[in-house]
Design a protein around this motif. Sequence first.
Motif, PDB file in Angstrom:
ATOM      1  N   TRP A  49       0.831  -1.209   0.000  1.00  0.00           N
ATOM      2  CA  TRP A  49       0.000   0.000   0.000  1.00  0.00           C
ATOM      3  C   TRP A  49       0.865   1.258   0.000  1.00  0.00           C
ATOM      4  N   GLU A  50       1.896   1.267   0.822  1.00  0.00           N
ATOM      5  CA  GLU A  50       2.802   2.421   0.848  1.00  0.00           C
ATOM      6  C   GLU A  50       3.473   2.610  -0.512  1.00  0.00           C
ATOM      7  N   ILE A  51       3.836   1.527  -1.151  1.00  0.00           N
ATOM      8  CA  ILE A  51       4.470   1.613  -2.467  1.00  0.00           C
ATOM      9  C   ILE A  51       3.489   2.155  -3.500  1.00  0.00           C
ATOM     10  N   VAL A  52       2.246   1.702  -3.448  1.00  0.00           N
ATOM     11  CA  VAL A  52       1.254   2.201  -4.400  1.00  0.00           C
ATOM     12  C   VAL A  52       1.047   3.704  -4.206  1.00  0.00           C
ATOM     13  N   ASN A  53       0.939   4.152  -2.960  1.00  0.00           N
ATOM     14  CA  ASN A  53       0.806   5.592  -2.717  1.00  0.00           C
ATOM     15  C   ASN A  53       2.040   6.360  -3.201  1.00  0.00           C
ATOM     16  N   HIS A  54       3.202   5.770  -3.043  1.00  0.00           N
ATOM     17  CA  HIS A  54       4.451   6.353  -3.526  1.00  0.00           C
ATOM     18  C   HIS A  54       4.410   6.490  -5.060  1.00  0.00           C
ATOM     19  N   ILE A  55       3.951   5.453  -5.735  1.00  0.00           N
ATOM     20  CA  ILE A  55       3.811   5.496  -7.203  1.00  0.00           C
ATOM     21  C   ILE A  55       2.872   6.631  -7.602  1.00  0.00           C
ATOM     22  N   ILE A  56       1.733   6.697  -6.944  1.00  0.00           N
ATOM     23  CA  ILE A  56       0.744   7.742  -7.255  1.00  0.00           C
ATOM     24  C   ILE A  56       1.368   9.126  -7.090  1.00  0.00           C
ATOM     25  N   SER A  57       2.018   9.343  -5.971  1.00  0.00           N
ATOM     26  CA  SER A  57       2.587  10.669  -5.692  1.00  0.00           C
ATOM     27  C   SER A  57       3.680  11.034  -6.687  1.00  0.00           C
ATOM     28  N   TRP A  58       4.522  10.072  -7.055  1.00  0.00           N
ATOM     29  CA  TRP A  58       5.565  10.376  -8.033  1.00  0.00           C
ATOM     30  C   TRP A  58       4.984  10.603  -9.422  1.00  0.00           C
ATOM     31  N   ARG A  59       3.937   9.873  -9.781  1.00  0.00           N
ATOM     32  CA  ARG A  59       3.272  10.138 -11.059  1.00  0.00           C
ATOM     33  C   ARG A  59       2.745  11.571 -11.082  1.00  0.00           C
ATOM     34  N   GLU A  60       2.129  11.999  -9.974  1.00  0.00           N
ATOM     35  CA  GLU A  60       1.614  13.368  -9.889  1.00  0.00           C
ATOM     36  C   GLU A  60       2.753  14.378  -9.933  1.00  0.00           C
ATOM     37  N   VAL A  62       5.857  14.121 -11.253  1.00  0.00           N
ATOM     38  CA  VAL A  62       6.501  14.228 -12.566  1.00  0.00           C
ATOM     39  C   VAL A  62       5.555  14.846 -13.592  1.00  0.00           C
ATOM     40  N   LEU A  63       4.265  14.557 -13.499  1.00  0.00           N
ATOM     41  CA  LEU A  63       3.314  15.191 -14.408  1.00  0.00           C
ATOM     42  C   LEU A  63       3.346  16.710 -14.237  1.00  0.00           C
ATOM     43  N   LYS A  64       3.403  17.171 -13.008  1.00  0.00           N
ATOM     44  CA  LYS A  64       3.490  18.622 -12.772  1.00  0.00           C
ATOM     45  C   LYS A  64       4.804  19.180 -13.316  1.00  0.00           C
ATOM     46  N   ARG A  65       5.879  18.433 -13.152  1.00  0.00           N
ATOM     47  CA  ARG A  65       7.179  18.887 -13.673  1.00  0.00           C
ATOM     48  C   ARG A  65       7.123  19.119 -15.181  1.00  0.00           C
ATOM     49  N   VAL A  66       6.579  18.161 -15.913  1.00  0.00           N
ATOM     50  CA  VAL A  66       6.566  18.277 -17.380  1.00  0.00           C
ATOM     51  C   VAL A  66       5.477  19.214 -17.866  1.00  0.00           C
ATOM     52  N   GLN A  67       4.700  19.751 -16.921  1.00  0.00           N
ATOM     53  CA  GLN A  67       3.749  20.812 -17.241  1.00  0.00           C
ATOM     54  C   GLN A  67       4.312  22.177 -16.840  1.00  0.00           C
ATOM     55  N   GLY A  68       5.601  22.175 -16.420  1.00  0.00           N
ATOM     56  CA  GLY A  68       6.284  23.424 -16.154  1.00  0.00           C
ATOM     57  C   GLY A  68       6.345  23.862 -14.705  1.00  0.00           C
ATOM     58  N   GLU A  69       5.806  23.070 -13.801  1.00  0.00           N
ATOM     59  CA  GLU A  69       5.800  23.440 -12.381  1.00  0.00           C
ATOM     60  C   GLU A  69       7.058  22.906 -11.693  1.00  0.00           C
ATOM     61  N   VAL A  70       7.637  23.705 -10.821  1.00  0.00           N
ATOM     62  CA  VAL A  70       8.774  23.254 -10.016  1.00  0.00           C
ATOM     63  C   VAL A  70       8.214  22.714  -8.712  1.00  0.00           C
ATOM     64  N   TYR A 106      -4.056  11.509 -20.977  1.00  0.00           N
ATOM     65  CA  TYR A 106      -4.572  12.754 -21.538  1.00  0.00           C
ATOM     66  C   TYR A 106      -3.423  13.719 -21.837  1.00  0.00           C
ATOM     67  N   PHE A 107      -2.532  13.874 -20.884  1.00  0.00           N
ATOM     68  CA  PHE A 107      -1.385  14.760 -21.081  1.00  0.00           C
ATOM     69  C   PHE A 107      -0.606  14.353 -22.336  1.00  0.00           C
ATOM     70  N   LEU A 108      -0.310  13.072 -22.464  1.00  0.00           N
ATOM     71  CA  LEU A 108       0.472  12.608 -23.614  1.00  0.00           C
ATOM     72  C   LEU A 108      -0.279  12.785 -24.930  1.00  0.00           C
ATOM     73  N   SER A 109      -1.592  12.699 -24.879  1.00  0.00           N
ATOM     74  CA  SER A 109      -2.371  12.877 -26.114  1.00  0.00           C
ATOM     75  C   SER A 109      -2.398  14.324 -26.575  1.00  0.00           C
ATOM     76  N   THR A 110      -2.086  15.250 -25.674  1.00  0.00           N
ATOM     77  CA  THR A 110      -2.118  16.676 -26.013  1.00  0.00           C
ATOM     78  C   THR A 110      -0.722  17.317 -25.985  1.00  0.00           C
ATOM     79  N   PHE A 111       0.294  16.521 -25.704  1.00  0.00           N
ATOM     80  CA  PHE A 111       1.650  17.035 -25.516  1.00  0.00           C
ATOM     81  C   PHE A 111       2.275  17.456 -26.843  1.00  0.00           C
ATOM     82  N   ASN A 112       2.934  18.596 -26.834  1.00  0.00           N
ATOM     83  CA  ASN A 112       3.673  19.084 -28.000  1.00  0.00           C
ATOM     84  C   ASN A 112       5.063  18.440 -27.962  1.00  0.00           C
ATOM     85  N   GLU A 113       5.349  17.574 -28.914  1.00  0.00           N
ATOM     86  CA  GLU A 113       6.606  16.826 -28.890  1.00  0.00           C
ATOM     87  C   GLU A 113       7.847  17.698 -28.956  1.00  0.00           C
TER      88      GLU A 113
END
Length: 154
Positions: A49-60, A62-70, A106-113
Amino acid sequence: MNESHRIQTLFTDLYHGHPWLDVTLQDTLSQITPEQAAQRPIKNGNTIWEIVNHIISWRENVLKRVQGEVIQTPSNNYIVKIEDDSDEAWRQTLDALETTQKEWLYFLSTFNEADFINEYPVNKLTYYQHIHGIIQHDAYHLGQIVLLAKMVKY
């Protein structure tokens, strides 16, 4: 097929498709009960369970990072003890993972390569490296989950 679509396929396969490694997050986690997910079979190790929450948080993260947020990564590296180990809480965790899957697709479907070459200012890695890194991160932790699942089921 463009690169964003290929990456979407990698995300989809690892989550619930047919990845080369022949196990998926969704299939593996669907066979784990809340009680099993909360067990700590390795002293000082993490629970599923802790690992799954860790995966979720890191997915969130990194998604923010590649959307320009620090993003400030917490000192606990998104490993937090589970306080509520109810069936409903486990369902909510799995739903949150599903939500991150949909957000990434969704992000990947709209991402500018052309933005693959953008660098995250904190570590100077490109968005391309971050995106592939989160897939590798998922695969790494899926391996841990598979091993822990064997330990808690027998």
